[in-house]
Design a protein around this motif. Structure first.
Motif, PDB file in Angstrom:
ATOM      1  N   ASN A 135       0.972  -1.261  -0.176  1.00 27.84           N
ATOM      2  CA  ASN A 135      -0.100  -0.065  -0.140  1.00 27.84           C
ATOM      3  C   ASN A 135       0.943   1.219  -0.083  1.00 27.84           C
ATOM      4  OD1 ASN A 135      -1.307   2.249   1.227  1.00 27.84           O
ATOM      5  ND2 ASN A 135      -3.128   0.964   0.934  1.00 27.84           N
TER       6      ASN A 135
ATOM      7  N   GLN B 256       1.831   4.819   0.739  1.00 25.87           N
ATOM      8  CA  GLN B 256       1.271   5.810   1.425  1.00 25.87           C
ATOM      9  C   GLN B 256       1.447   7.295   0.850  1.00 25.87           C
ATOM     10  OE1 GLN B 256       2.908   5.940   5.679  1.00 25.87           O
ATOM     11  NE2 GLN B 256       0.800   6.383   6.350  1.00 25.87           N
ATOM     12  N   ARG B 257       0.522   8.146   0.782  1.00 29.34           N
ATOM     13  CA  ARG B 257       0.560   9.311   0.311  1.00 29.34           C
ATOM     14  C   ARG B 257       1.363  10.336   0.861  1.00 29.34           C
ATOM     15  NH1 ARG B 257      -5.034  12.100   0.547  1.00 29.34           N
ATOM     16  NH2 ARG B 257      -5.743  10.097   0.177  1.00 29.34           N
TER      17      ARG B 257
ATOM     18  N   ASP C  66       2.105  11.764   4.681  1.00 30.90           N
ATOM     19  CA  ASP C  66       1.525  10.935   5.852  1.00 30.90           C
ATOM     20  C   ASP C  66       2.752  10.083   6.378  1.00 30.90           C
ATOM     21  OD1 ASP C  66      -0.876  11.845   5.306  1.00 30.90           O
ATOM     22  OD2 ASP C  66      -1.783  10.094   4.369  1.00 30.90           O
TER      23      ASP C  66
ATOM     24  N   ASP D 168      -0.415   7.778  10.510  1.00 28.08           N
ATOM     25  CA  ASP D 168      -1.539   7.873   9.878  1.00 28.08           C
ATOM     26  C   ASP D 168      -2.242   6.813   9.159  1.00 28.08           C
ATOM     27  OD1 ASP D 168      -1.355  10.894   9.939  1.00 28.08           O
ATOM     28  OD2 ASP D 168       0.482  10.776   8.953  1.00 28.08           O
TER      29      ASP D 168
ATOM     30  N   LEU E 200      -3.996   4.351   6.465  1.00 29.75           N
ATOM     31  CA  LEU E 200      -3.767   4.274   5.129  1.00 29.75           C
ATOM     32  C   LEU E 200      -5.048   4.132   4.315  1.00 29.75           C
ATOM     33  CD1 LEU E 200      -1.427   0.951   5.064  1.00 29.75           C
ATOM     34  CD2 LEU E 200      -0.719   3.230   4.905  1.00 29.75           C
TER      35      LEU E 200
ATOM     36  N   GLU F  63      -7.814   1.410   4.622  1.00 30.55           N
ATOM     37  CA  GLU F  63      -7.462   0.590   5.998  1.00 30.55           C
ATOM     38  C   GLU F  63      -8.701   0.222   6.840  1.00 30.55           C
ATOM     39  OE1 GLU F  63      -4.532   0.838  10.024  1.00 30.55           O
ATOM     40  OE2 GLU F  63      -4.400   2.297   8.371  1.00 30.55           O
TER      41      GLU F  63
ATOM     42  N   ARG G  41      -1.346  -1.535   8.815  1.00 30.62           N
ATOM     43  CA  ARG G  41       0.159  -1.394   9.056  1.00 30.62           C
ATOM     44  C   ARG G  41       0.542  -2.331   9.914  1.00 30.62           C
ATOM     45  NH1 ARG G  41      -1.597   4.254  11.631  1.00 30.62           N
ATOM     46  NH2 ARG G  41      -3.401   3.230  11.662  1.00 30.62           N
TER      47      ARG G  41
ATOM     48  N   TYR H  98       6.947  -1.191   7.267  1.00 32.01           N
ATOM     49  CA  TYR H  98       6.961  -0.413   5.724  1.00 32.01           C
ATOM     50  C   TYR H  98       8.449  -0.211   5.204  1.00 32.01           C
ATOM     51  CZ  TYR H  98       7.911   3.474   8.806  1.00 32.01           C
ATOM     52  OH  TYR H  98       8.645   4.420   9.824  1.00 32.01           O
TER      53      TYR H  98
ATOM     54  N   TRP I  23       3.919   0.146   2.551  1.00 32.26           N
ATOM     55  CA  TRP I  23       3.686  -0.850   3.652  1.00 32.26           C
ATOM     56  C   TRP I  23       3.457  -2.444   3.127  1.00 32.26           C
ATOM     57  CZ3 TRP I  23       3.352   0.403   8.916  1.00 32.26           C
ATOM     58  CH2 TRP I  23       3.642   1.909   9.084  1.00 32.26           C
TER      59      TRP I  23
END
Length: 233
Positions: A145, A147-148, A151, A155, A157, A160, A167, A171, A195
């Protein structure tokens, strides 16, 4: 002067190609003959570079009546390896090819266990080229995944909350691997974090379309014990 228009009739002959995903009656008869001498251990190999040493080994003896069976682009080799009946198939690279080849192996033949072998990289300095390793657990770490940017680990996902991602398994932070990283302090990287995620699985003994998640997959205890004993010998 009269001009005559001649009509030209063009006949286009189309050829039809039939596609049949079912196993033919002739193939089923041959598969039945092979399975009468089972069960077999399935050996799954990624490519010819890893397959050829096995085929050249005097320990592998092809079957005298049906040494191979071709189906759906796969060449299943039937024989005996160290007094054990085996069916060997080369999958080709990628998880997709490995999954399709293994599923065909299990669907068509009487298989009691599957062994996947091949070369691999190593992050353990105690292991050297040529060492043989047998994992107690294995994981597919190719499902992420992303993550933007902006973040962090605290934070949530995307998706999520619905249970699609988590998480739980850690990661990778791209900024930790920048070329300009100094004194163990990471610089900003727009790729941010990825992640690691568990795979979605649908067990054959489970409820249809009810997913389960698996990250670490344990090796069969009996197979692990036999492999360790063989290595010690």
């Amino acid at each position: 002067m009269k001009m005559k228009l001649l009509g030209l009739l063009v006949l286009v002959l189309g050829s039809t190609i039939s596609a049949n995903g079912a196993v033919s009656e002739v193939s089923w008869r041959e598969i039945s003959k092979i399975n009468r001498e089972g069960p077999y251990v399935g050996i799954v190999v990624p490519n010819a570079f890893e397959l050829n040493p096995l085929l050249r080994s005097p320990s592998f003896v092809p079957h005298n009546k049906f040494p191979y069976f071709d189906f759906a682009g796969k060449h299943f080799r039937i024989g005996v390896l160290e007094k054990k009946r085996v069916i060997v198939v080369m999958t080709g690279l990628s998880m997709l090819n490995a999954g399709i080849s293994t599923q065909l192996l299990l669907t068509l033949f009487d298989i009691e266990g599957v062994v996947h072998y091949g070369i691999a990289g190593n992050a353990n300095p105690k292991l050297q080229i040529g060492d043989v390793t047998i994992p107690q657990y294995w994981a597919h770490t190719g499902l992420w995944n992303w993550q933007r940017f902006g973040d962090g680990p605290k934070d949530a996902l995307a998706l999520e909350a619905s249970g699609d991602y988590s998480r739980r398994f850690g990661y990778l932070k791209f900024a930790d691997y920048n070329n300009n990283t100094k004194h163990s302090k990471s610089a900003t990287n727009l790729l941010n974090n990825v992640w690691f995620q568990a795979e979605e699985i649908f067990p054959v003994n489970g409820t249809a379309e009810v997913r389960q998640h698996a990250f670490w997959v344990s090796v069969d205890k009996l197979t692990l014990r036999l492999q360790r004993a063989q290595m010690l010998n």
